[in-house]
Design an enzyme around this catalytic site. Structure first.
Site, PDB file in Angstrom:
ATOM      1  N   CYS A 130       0.815  -1.224   0.000  1.00  0.00           N
ATOM      2  CA  CYS A 130       0.000   0.000   0.000  1.00  0.00           C
ATOM      3  C   CYS A 130       0.852   1.280   0.000  1.00  0.00           C
ATOM      4  CB  CYS A 130      -0.939  -0.006   1.195  1.00  0.00           C
ATOM      5  SG  CYS A 130      -0.240  -0.742   2.675  1.00  0.00           S
ATOM      6  N   HIS A 243      -3.197   6.157   4.506  1.00  0.00           N
ATOM      7  CA  HIS A 243      -1.765   6.232   4.786  1.00  0.00           C
ATOM      8  C   HIS A 243      -1.250   7.607   4.334  1.00  0.00           C
ATOM      9  CE1 HIS A 243      -1.812   2.108   5.776  1.00  0.00           C
ATOM     10  NE2 HIS A 243      -1.018   1.606   4.866  1.00  0.00           N
TER      11      HIS A 243
HETATM   12  N1  LIG Z   1      -5.052  -3.578   4.307  1.00  0.00           N
HETATM   13  C1  LIG Z   1      -4.208  -3.023   3.440  1.00  0.00           C
HETATM   14  O1  LIG Z   1      -3.978  -1.809   3.427  1.00  0.00           O
HETATM   15  C2  LIG Z   1      -3.528  -3.871   2.443  1.00  0.00           C
HETATM   16  C3  LIG Z   1      -2.840  -3.244   1.425  1.00  0.00           C
HETATM   17  C4  LIG Z   1      -2.181  -3.997   0.485  1.00  0.00           C
HETATM   18  C5  LIG Z   1      -2.252  -5.358   0.577  1.00  0.00           C
HETATM   19  N2  LIG Z   1      -2.925  -5.965   1.592  1.00  0.00           N
HETATM   20  C6  LIG Z   1      -2.950  -7.420   1.615  1.00  0.00           C
HETATM   21  O2  LIG Z   1      -4.257  -7.902   1.348  1.00  0.00           O
HETATM   22  C7  LIG Z   1      -4.482  -9.113   2.054  1.00  0.00           C
HETATM   23  C8  LIG Z   1      -5.732  -9.031   2.891  1.00  0.00           C
HETATM   24  O3  LIG Z   1      -5.639  -7.939   3.807  1.00  0.00           O
HETATM   25  P1  LIG Z   1      -6.906  -7.444   4.643  1.00  0.00           P
HETATM   26  O4  LIG Z   1      -6.462  -6.163   5.246  1.00  0.00           O
HETATM   27  O5  LIG Z   1      -8.147  -7.460   3.821  1.00  0.00           O
HETATM   28  O6  LIG Z   1      -7.020  -8.604   5.775  1.00  0.00           O
HETATM   29  P2  LIG Z   1      -8.291  -9.007   6.650  1.00  0.00           P
HETATM   30  O7  LIG Z   1      -9.227  -7.861   6.807  1.00  0.00           O
HETATM   31  O8  LIG Z   1      -7.729  -9.627   7.883  1.00  0.00           O
HETATM   32  O9  LIG Z   1      -9.045 -10.132   5.787  1.00  0.00           O
HETATM   33  C9  LIG Z   1      -8.444 -11.367   5.461  1.00  0.00           C
HETATM   34  C10 LIG Z   1      -9.347 -12.126   4.491  1.00  0.00           C
HETATM   35  O10 LIG Z   1      -8.667 -13.323   4.076  1.00  0.00           O
HETATM   36  C11 LIG Z   1      -9.479 -14.446   4.369  1.00  0.00           C
HETATM   37  N3  LIG Z   1      -8.622 -15.577   4.725  1.00  0.00           N
HETATM   38  C12 LIG Z   1      -7.566 -15.576   5.564  1.00  0.00           C
HETATM   39  N4  LIG Z   1      -7.015 -16.818   5.633  1.00  0.00           N
HETATM   40  C13 LIG Z   1      -7.754 -17.604   4.789  1.00  0.00           C
HETATM   41  C14 LIG Z   1      -7.694 -18.982   4.424  1.00  0.00           C
HETATM   42  N5  LIG Z   1      -6.782 -19.827   4.911  1.00  0.00           N
HETATM   43  N6  LIG Z   1      -8.612 -19.449   3.544  1.00  0.00           N
HETATM   44  C15 LIG Z   1      -9.553 -18.631   3.034  1.00  0.00           C
HETATM   45  N7  LIG Z   1      -9.656 -17.308   3.339  1.00  0.00           N
HETATM   46  C16 LIG Z   1      -8.771 -16.807   4.216  1.00  0.00           C
HETATM   47  C17 LIG Z   1     -10.360 -14.013   5.529  1.00  0.00           C
HETATM   48  O11 LIG Z   1     -11.501 -14.827   5.594  1.00  0.00           O
HETATM   49  P3  LIG Z   1     -12.293 -15.032   6.995  1.00  0.00           P
HETATM   50  O12 LIG Z   1     -13.063 -13.759   7.251  1.00  0.00           O
HETATM   51  O13 LIG Z   1     -13.181 -16.181   6.686  1.00  0.00           O
HETATM   52  O14 LIG Z   1     -11.251 -15.303   8.024  1.00  0.00           O
HETATM   53  C18 LIG Z   1     -10.672 -12.574   5.102  1.00  0.00           C
HETATM   54  O15 LIG Z   1     -11.672 -12.577   4.104  1.00  0.00           O
HETATM   55  C19 LIG Z   1      -3.189  -9.358   2.826  1.00  0.00           C
HETATM   56  O16 LIG Z   1      -2.350 -10.168   2.029  1.00  0.00           O
HETATM   57  C20 LIG Z   1      -2.587  -8.002   2.957  1.00  0.00           C
HETATM   58  O17 LIG Z   1      -1.190  -8.045   3.118  1.00  0.00           O
HETATM   59  C21 LIG Z   1      -3.591  -5.242   2.513  1.00  0.00           C
END
Ligand SMILES: NC(=O)c1ccc[n+]([C@@H]2O[C@H](COP(=O)([O-])OP(=O)(O)OC[C@H]3O[C@@H](n4cnc5c(N)ncnc54)[C@H](OP(=O)(O)O)[C@@H]3O)[C@@H](O)[C@H]2O)c1
Length: 340
Positions: A130, A243
């Site tokens: 990000c 951010h």
């Molecule tokens: N937040 C940011 O600013 C940002 C920016 C760039 C990239 N990212 C990347 O994007 C990804 C997600 O981030 P987020 O902030 O959205 O996280 P989050 O809010 O914690 O959500 C995680 C998601 O992944 C699912 N998940 C996790 N483990 C899983 C598994 N084993 N099988 C199936 N589904 C699974 C969860 O499902 P459940 O609800 O069922 O647990 C949920 O839908 C990460 O790789 C992060 O590094 C985030």
């Protein structure tokens, strides 16, 4: 005819935004599948004015699906992205797993959309970190004009960058500060995040920098130009979404601050808000829900030969993740898959 699109991680912060943005930008979707872990089976998520029930990523068959937007973290991505890719579905991944693989394009469409053809190598495209995404959108048009030699960046990163648990910890801890007996110990973060700032994101590297800082260096080189030198200090701050970055840039050629402002005003994905008066700049709460990367405080840095400083703010769940992924899907659709 449009696309059959999968959103994996649809119950997460980024996944929900992916569904919102696909609908908002009227991406040509024929069929949508919202996937998450088995824990969330049947959970309803919004897609435009519809609701979709989530399915289990573990048992989903990707055969016949065109594009999968992944936001499930590196561990789950390692298991499921290769399955999707092998089934002929192009994966656009938000985790850091594939970003540094030379066979896999790492794309910010305003900067290096031409790298899209590389998707054919592994049927996978990586979305950057990000903090990198918003920064390179700002650096690209300035680099084209005056060649960037060196960048010094300090970030002020919101807790939503650490997923749902990060948001909950700031919320609960902030309330707990005022209610005796309900204090919340740090769990997701290494120290108290409420009313505090933490100069540590991701793991420590051998040289004393953190992985988040290393990512900004490596990704800027891959996306924009390997010759750019960059040093970063990444800091978590008690902001829910958005951010901010203080960026200091040293150029090969002289670039006047007024010309820089004009260049940035014309550049894709950027909104300049730069009045030299109280409130004449953007803060993170004002960028939430927006597509733009906002630039403020553009000024000459007279301590080096050709220097500029600026302030850069963007919605990390949008340009930093979901919006950029959907923009990649748009480029992929328009230039390569050509449906819709
Ligand atoms: N937040 C940011 O600013 C940002 C920016 C760039 C990239 N990212 C990347 O994007 C990804 C997600 O981030 P987020 O902030 O959205 O996280 P989050 O809010 O914690 O959500 C995680 C998601 O992944 C699912 N998940 C996790 N483990 C899983 C598994 N084993 N099988 C199936 N589904 C699974 C969860 O499902 P459940 O609800 O069922 O647990 C949920 O839908 C990460 O790789 C992060 O590094 C985030």
């Amino acid at each position: 005819m449009g696309y059959k699109v999968v959103v994996a991680g649809a119950t997460g912060n980024v996944g929900r935004e992916m569904l919102n943005i696909l609908a908002e930008r009227e991406f040509p979707v024929d069929e949508i599948a919202a996937l998450a872990s088995r824990r969330s089976l049947g959970t309803e998520v919004s897609f435009g004015d519809k609701t979709v029930k989530t399915k289990d990523l573990d048992t989903f068959d990707f055969t016949g699906w065109d594009i999968a937007l992944f936001a499930v973290g590196s561990e789950a991505t390692k298991t499921y992205a290769p399955k999707a890719a092998a089934a002929g579905c192009v994966v656009i991944d938000n985790s850091s797993l594939y970003r540094y693989d030379p066979q896999i394009p790492l794309i910010v469409p305003e900067v290096n959309a031409d790298a899209i053809e590389g998707y054919k190598n592994k049927n996978i495209i990586a979305n950057p970190n990000c903090s990198t995404a918003q920064m390179v959108v700002a650096l690209k048009p300035l680099h084209d004009r005056a060649r960037i030699k060196r960048v010094v960046v300090s970030t002020y990163q919101s807790v939503s960058g650490a997923g749902k648990e990060g948001i909950d910890e700031l919320w609960d801890q902030t309330k707990g500060v005022y209610v005796p007996g309900q204090e919340v110990e740090p769990k997701k973060f290494t120290k108290q995040i409420a009313f505090n700032v933490i100069p540590h994101i991701d793991v420590f590297m051998e040289d004393g920098s953190t992985k988040e800082e290393w990512k900004m260096v490596a990704e800027t080189k891959k996306i924009l130009d390997p010759s750019i030198k960059l040093t970063a200090t990444c800091v978590r701050v008690p902001v829910f979404v958005g951010h901010s970055e203080s960026i200091n840039i040293e150029f090969e050629d002289f670039l006047d601050e007024d010309e820089a402002r004009d260049i940035l005003r014309e550049a894709p994905g950027i909104m300049v808000v730069d009045k030299r008066e109280p409130g004449g700049y953007i803060t993170p709460v004002e960028c939430v829900g927006d597509y733009a990367t906002f630039i403020s405080r553009i000024r000459q840095d007279s301590t080096v030969e050709n220097g500029l400083s600026l302030w850069c703010v963007s919605d990390n769940l949008r340009k930093g993740a979901a919006l950029n992924a959907v923009q990649i899907a748009e480029v992929l659709g328009n230039r390569c898959l050509k449906k819709g």
